[in-house]
Design an enzyme around this catalytic site. Sequence first.
Site, PDB file in Angstrom:
ATOM      1  N   LYS A   1       0.953  -1.139   0.049  1.00 41.56           N
ATOM      2  CA  LYS A   1      -0.094   0.044  -0.042  1.00 41.56           C
ATOM      3  C   LYS A   1       0.911   1.160   0.008  1.00 41.56           C
ATOM      4  O   LYS A   1       2.165   1.093   0.214  1.00 41.56           O
ATOM      5  CB  LYS A   1      -0.922  -0.010   1.314  1.00 41.56           C
ATOM      6  CG  LYS A   1      -0.076  -0.059   2.456  1.00 41.56           C
ATOM      7  CD  LYS A   1      -1.134  -0.438   3.587  1.00 41.56           C
ATOM      8  CE  LYS A   1      -0.282  -0.596   5.121  1.00 41.56           C
ATOM      9  NZ  LYS A   1      -1.156  -1.194   6.059  1.00 41.56           N
TER      10      LYS A   1
ATOM     11  N   ARG B   1     -11.023  -0.212  14.358  1.00 43.89           N
ATOM     12  CA  ARG B   1     -10.626   0.529  13.051  1.00 43.89           C
ATOM     13  C   ARG B   1     -11.544   0.365  11.943  1.00 43.89           C
ATOM     14  O   ARG B   1     -12.089   1.231  11.655  1.00 43.89           O
ATOM     15  CB  ARG B   1      -9.152   0.599  12.848  1.00 43.89           C
ATOM     16  CG  ARG B   1      -8.685   1.592  11.721  1.00 43.89           C
ATOM     17  CD  ARG B   1      -7.159   1.546  11.559  1.00 43.89           C
ATOM     18  NE  ARG B   1      -6.674   0.308  10.669  1.00 43.89           N
ATOM     19  CZ  ARG B   1      -5.547  -0.139  10.372  1.00 43.89           C
ATOM     20  NH1 ARG B   1      -4.550   0.754  10.528  1.00 43.89           N
ATOM     21  NH2 ARG B   1      -5.302  -1.025   9.893  1.00 43.89           N
TER      22      ARG B   1
ATOM     23  N   TYR C   1      16.854  29.553   9.146  1.00 40.91           N
ATOM     24  CA  TYR C   1      15.583  30.269   9.753  1.00 40.91           C
ATOM     25  C   TYR C   1      15.761  30.672  11.052  1.00 40.91           C
ATOM     26  O   TYR C   1      16.134  29.487  12.031  1.00 40.91           O
ATOM     27  CB  TYR C   1      14.468  29.592   9.266  1.00 40.91           C
ATOM     28  CG  TYR C   1      14.060  29.901   8.081  1.00 40.91           C
ATOM     29  CD1 TYR C   1      13.514  31.025   7.606  1.00 40.91           C
ATOM     30  CD2 TYR C   1      13.955  28.753   7.026  1.00 40.91           C
ATOM     31  CE1 TYR C   1      12.955  31.429   6.181  1.00 40.91           C
ATOM     32  CE2 TYR C   1      13.485  28.889   5.690  1.00 40.91           C
ATOM     33  CZ  TYR C   1      13.045  30.272   5.362  1.00 40.91           C
ATOM     34  OH  TYR C   1      12.548  30.484   4.045  1.00 40.91           O
TER      35      TYR C   1
ATOM     36  N   MET D   1      12.588  23.959   3.757  1.00 40.57           N
ATOM     37  CA  MET D   1      11.573  23.361   2.719  1.00 40.57           C
ATOM     38  C   MET D   1      12.468  22.560   1.794  1.00 40.57           C
ATOM     39  O   MET D   1      12.230  21.485   1.402  1.00 40.57           O
ATOM     40  CB  MET D   1      10.822  24.347   1.958  1.00 40.57           C
ATOM     41  CG  MET D   1       9.825  23.581   1.154  1.00 40.57           C
ATOM     42  SD  MET D   1       8.715  24.567   0.181  1.00 40.57           S
ATOM     43  CE  MET D   1       7.635  25.387   1.516  1.00 40.57           C
TER      44      MET D   1
HETATM   45  C1  LIG Z   1      -0.509  -2.059   6.570  1.00 42.95           C
HETATM   46  C2  LIG Z   1      -1.060  -3.439   7.125  1.00 42.95           C
HETATM   47  C3  LIG Z   1      -0.222  -4.434   7.104  1.00 42.95           C
HETATM   48  C4  LIG Z   1       1.160  -4.437   6.856  1.00 42.95           C
HETATM   49  O1  LIG Z   1       1.701  -4.373   8.381  1.00 42.95           O
HETATM   50  P1  LIG Z   1       3.277  -4.093   8.733  1.00 42.95           P
HETATM   51  O2  LIG Z   1       3.090  -3.680  10.108  1.00 42.95           O
HETATM   52  O3  LIG Z   1       3.695  -2.953   7.583  1.00 42.95           O
HETATM   53  O4  LIG Z   1       3.834  -5.219   8.273  1.00 42.95           O
HETATM   54  C5  LIG Z   1      -0.960  -5.972   7.174  1.00 42.95           C
HETATM   55  N1  LIG Z   1      -2.160  -5.662   7.410  1.00 42.95           N
HETATM   56  C6  LIG Z   1      -2.946  -4.664   7.329  1.00 42.95           C
HETATM   57  C7  LIG Z   1      -4.581  -4.893   7.569  1.00 42.95           C
HETATM   58  C8  LIG Z   1      -2.405  -3.508   7.345  1.00 42.95           C
HETATM   59  O5  LIG Z   1      -3.265  -2.255   7.048  1.00 42.95           O
END
Ligand SMILES: *Cc1c(COP(=O)(O)O)cnc(C)c1O
Length: 349
Positions: free
Chosen positions: A35, A130, A244, A292
């Site tokens: 992802k 969640r 800055y 930046m």
């Molecule tokens: C992001 C995610 C993972 C992977 O988790 P890691 O801690 O990066 O290994 C697996 N399952 C779900 C549902 C996730 O949201």
Amino acid sequence: MATASLTIDLDAIAANWRALDRLSAPTVQTAAVVKADGYGLGAARVVRALARAGARRFFVATAEEGAAVRQALGPGPQINILSGHMSGDTEMISDLDLTPMLNSLEQITRHLEALPGHPFGVQLDTGMNRLGVEMLEWQAVAPILVETGPVMLMSHLACADEPDHPLNRQQLAAFHEMTDGTGLPRSLAATGGILLGPEYHFDLTRPGVGLYGGRPFEMAERVVTLSLPVIQTREVAPGEAVGYAAAWEAEAPSLIATLAAGYADGLLRSLSGKAMLWDGDTPCPVVGRVSMDMITVDVTHLPEVPRTLDILCAHQTLDDLADVAGTIGYEILTSLGARYDRRYQEARG
Ligand SMILES: *Cc1c(COP(=O)(O)O)cnc(C)c1O
């Protein structure tokens, strides 16, 4: 050149996937979570490397990300969508053969009505609160839904990076209660869950961050190297300030290098005055504020000003830098900027 270079070692990603795969029994399949554009490293390159290493199932957050992965891999590998079947995604799910992990009764209804017979999984909430179908809802629909043959029942652990946290065992127990006797393939473990041991592995594991060299997979090979070019150096006299807010003031005659990358490139402003950059084995402290597009570094002690300094390297890993910034490796990775010149290292191909 005023562009920093981000080197991504695809062989290390493949090696990390194989190492995580070896941590579970041969009967347990190991998927790959890609992802957020492969945790910021470029999903297309990452998934092709992982597919060559043997990965056959991939997880992404959204259908759009799934489309990008399908384009990179072609037909065959299973691409699972963690956000499930959102309204408006039906055509993409169907045309690109994506597999949604349904999260709610609403999604289950949507999917079965819009795409009867199209593969899906179900995401269950075992305590993270969640995403996912909750216990009572699941008990109501499971008798019917299990008959329709979900490809997988999955849930996600909230505290897997803390092995002694009591929620791990509570979630494990809830997952058993919700899925025992269904006869369906099950998945509970991400990177942290793999390290908790075989009880947590079930039929499929879903590592993400460990593939990219991050905690809690301490044995991971390092994947990213980030080198910043020196665009200017200047001598600063005692009493003169740099950057800055004049946040740093020279106490002795100093040589300050200005490097081309800043918080717009994911070098978080919280690194100001705290991080180190490296010239080979020699540390050089960041002085003053990260701005930046630039960062200023004290190079007074170097015999010669190098063309580049490293901020992610063998001396300072993802998690080292995250610790300095007060965040986690995941955030450092997914913040890596779009301006970097991305170079992929791969022995094969
Ligand atoms: C992001 C995610 C993972 C992977 O988790 P890691 O801690 O990066 O290994 C697996 N399952 C779900 C549902 C996730 O949201």
